[in-house]
Design a protein around this motif. Structure first.
Motif, PDB file in Angstrom:
ATOM      1  N   HIS A 144      75.770   2.478  47.256  1.00  0.00           N
ATOM      2  CA  HIS A 144      75.154   3.806  47.262  1.00  0.00           C
ATOM      3  C   HIS A 144      75.723   4.699  46.162  1.00  0.00           C
ATOM      4  CE1 HIS A 144      73.195   2.583  50.921  1.00  0.00           C
ATOM      5  NE2 HIS A 144      72.498   3.702  50.903  1.00  0.00           N
ATOM      6  N   ALA A 145      76.991   4.537  45.829  1.00  0.00           N
ATOM      7  CA  ALA A 145      77.558   5.307  44.712  1.00  0.00           C
ATOM      8  C   ALA A 145      76.804   4.964  43.433  1.00  0.00           C
ATOM      9  CB  ALA A 145      79.043   5.019  44.565  1.00  0.00           C
ATOM     10  N   GLY A 146      76.458   3.697  43.277  1.00  0.00           N
ATOM     11  CA  GLY A 146      75.702   3.272  42.105  1.00  0.00           C
ATOM     12  C   GLY A 146      74.298   3.852  42.061  1.00  0.00           C
TER      13      GLY A 146
ATOM     14  N   GLN B 214      76.260  11.171  46.336  1.00  0.00           N
ATOM     15  CA  GLN B 214      77.474  11.973  46.183  1.00  0.00           C
ATOM     16  C   GLN B 214      78.111  12.222  47.543  1.00  0.00           C
ATOM     17  OE1 GLN B 214      78.671  12.885  43.081  1.00  0.00           O
ATOM     18  NE2 GLN B 214      77.017  11.496  42.479  1.00  0.00           N
ATOM     19  N   PRO B 215      79.413  12.510  47.583  1.00  0.00           N
ATOM     20  CA  PRO B 215      80.066  12.776  48.867  1.00  0.00           C
ATOM     21  C   PRO B 215      79.363  13.869  49.692  1.00  0.00           C
ATOM     22  CG  PRO B 215      81.715  12.488  47.173  1.00  0.00           C
ATOM     23  CD  PRO B 215      80.377  12.505  46.468  1.00  0.00           C
TER      24      PRO B 215
ATOM     25  N   LEU C 228      82.513   7.423  61.460  1.00  0.00           N
ATOM     26  CA  LEU C 228      83.130   6.144  61.111  1.00  0.00           C
ATOM     27  C   LEU C 228      82.398   5.510  59.938  1.00  0.00           C
ATOM     28  CD1 LEU C 228      85.059   3.757  61.717  1.00  0.00           C
ATOM     29  CD2 LEU C 228      83.310   2.923  63.317  1.00  0.00           C
ATOM     30  N   LEU C 229      81.081   5.456  60.021  1.00  0.00           N
ATOM     31  CA  LEU C 229      80.287   4.845  58.960  1.00  0.00           C
ATOM     32  C   LEU C 229      80.432   5.610  57.646  1.00  0.00           C
ATOM     33  CD1 LEU C 229      78.153   2.775  58.024  1.00  0.00           C
ATOM     34  CD2 LEU C 229      76.418   4.417  58.791  1.00  0.00           C
ATOM     35  N   ALA C 230      80.238   6.921  57.699  1.00  0.00           N
ATOM     36  CA  ALA C 230      80.283   7.737  56.477  1.00  0.00           C
ATOM     37  C   ALA C 230      81.669   7.709  55.842  1.00  0.00           C
ATOM     38  CB  ALA C 230      79.865   9.173  56.792  1.00  0.00           C
ATOM     39  N   GLY C 231      82.703   7.792  56.652  1.00  0.00           N
ATOM     40  CA  GLY C 231      84.063   7.745  56.113  1.00  0.00           C
ATOM     41  C   GLY C 231      84.359   6.423  55.432  1.00  0.00           C
ATOM     42  N   THR C 232      83.898   5.341  56.037  1.00  0.00           N
ATOM     43  CA  THR C 232      84.123   4.016  55.457  1.00  0.00           C
ATOM     44  C   THR C 232      83.306   3.845  54.183  1.00  0.00           C
ATOM     45  OG1 THR C 232      84.558   3.148  57.676  1.00  0.00           O
ATOM     46  CG2 THR C 232      84.084   1.548  55.939  1.00  0.00           C
TER      47      THR C 232
END
Length: 140
Positions: A82-84, A88-89, A125-129
């Protein structure tokens, strides 16, 4: 996540999963309403296919909440990908809000405070990971 939270997520997802196409459409409508700029991330996407991917990813998460050794590496890899794509955060908060809104609409009265809390815990949990997995890609 606590076992009772996992059970809430599992039970409620069994209600939402058969409504996958509609749930995905609601999710993306909410997402683009909350942050119209996010639409550019999907400008080349077939939104029907994107919705199927969303529901498959949610299903994978729900089905593996009891197996963090399987879930967390896959979530980190998803974050890298997703970063690719340009995620963005700050997008994670908007996605979380759109997801909770979608669940609230789809579950109606079944979206009780304990169910909401369980989904919030699962999403954190998902977003942090995912964000941890994306960090090296962003730094490069």
């Amino acid at each position: 996540m606590r076992p009772d939270q996992i059970a809430h997520v599992e039970r409620s997802f069994r209600v939402i999963a058969p409504l996958g196409e509609m749930a995905a459409a609601i999710f993306y409508e909410r997402l683009f309403t909350m942050d119209p700029a996010m639409h550019r991330l999907f400008r080349h996407a077939d939104m029907g296919e994107q919705g199927r991917k969303l529901m498959a990813a949610l299903g994978f998460v729900v089905n593996n909440l009891r197996e963090p050794d399987r879930l967390l590496p896959a979530a980190a890899e998803l974050g890298r990908r997703h970063a690719g794509y340009g995620v963005q955060p700050s997008h994670y908060d908007t996605v979380g809000a759109a997801l909770l809104d979608t669940l609230a609409e789809g579950l109606g009265d079944g979206f009780s405070p304990p169910v909401r809390d369980a989904w919030e815990a699962a999403y954190r949990l998902l977003a942090g990971t995912m964000q941890a997995g994306a960090a090296p890609a962003r730094a490069a």
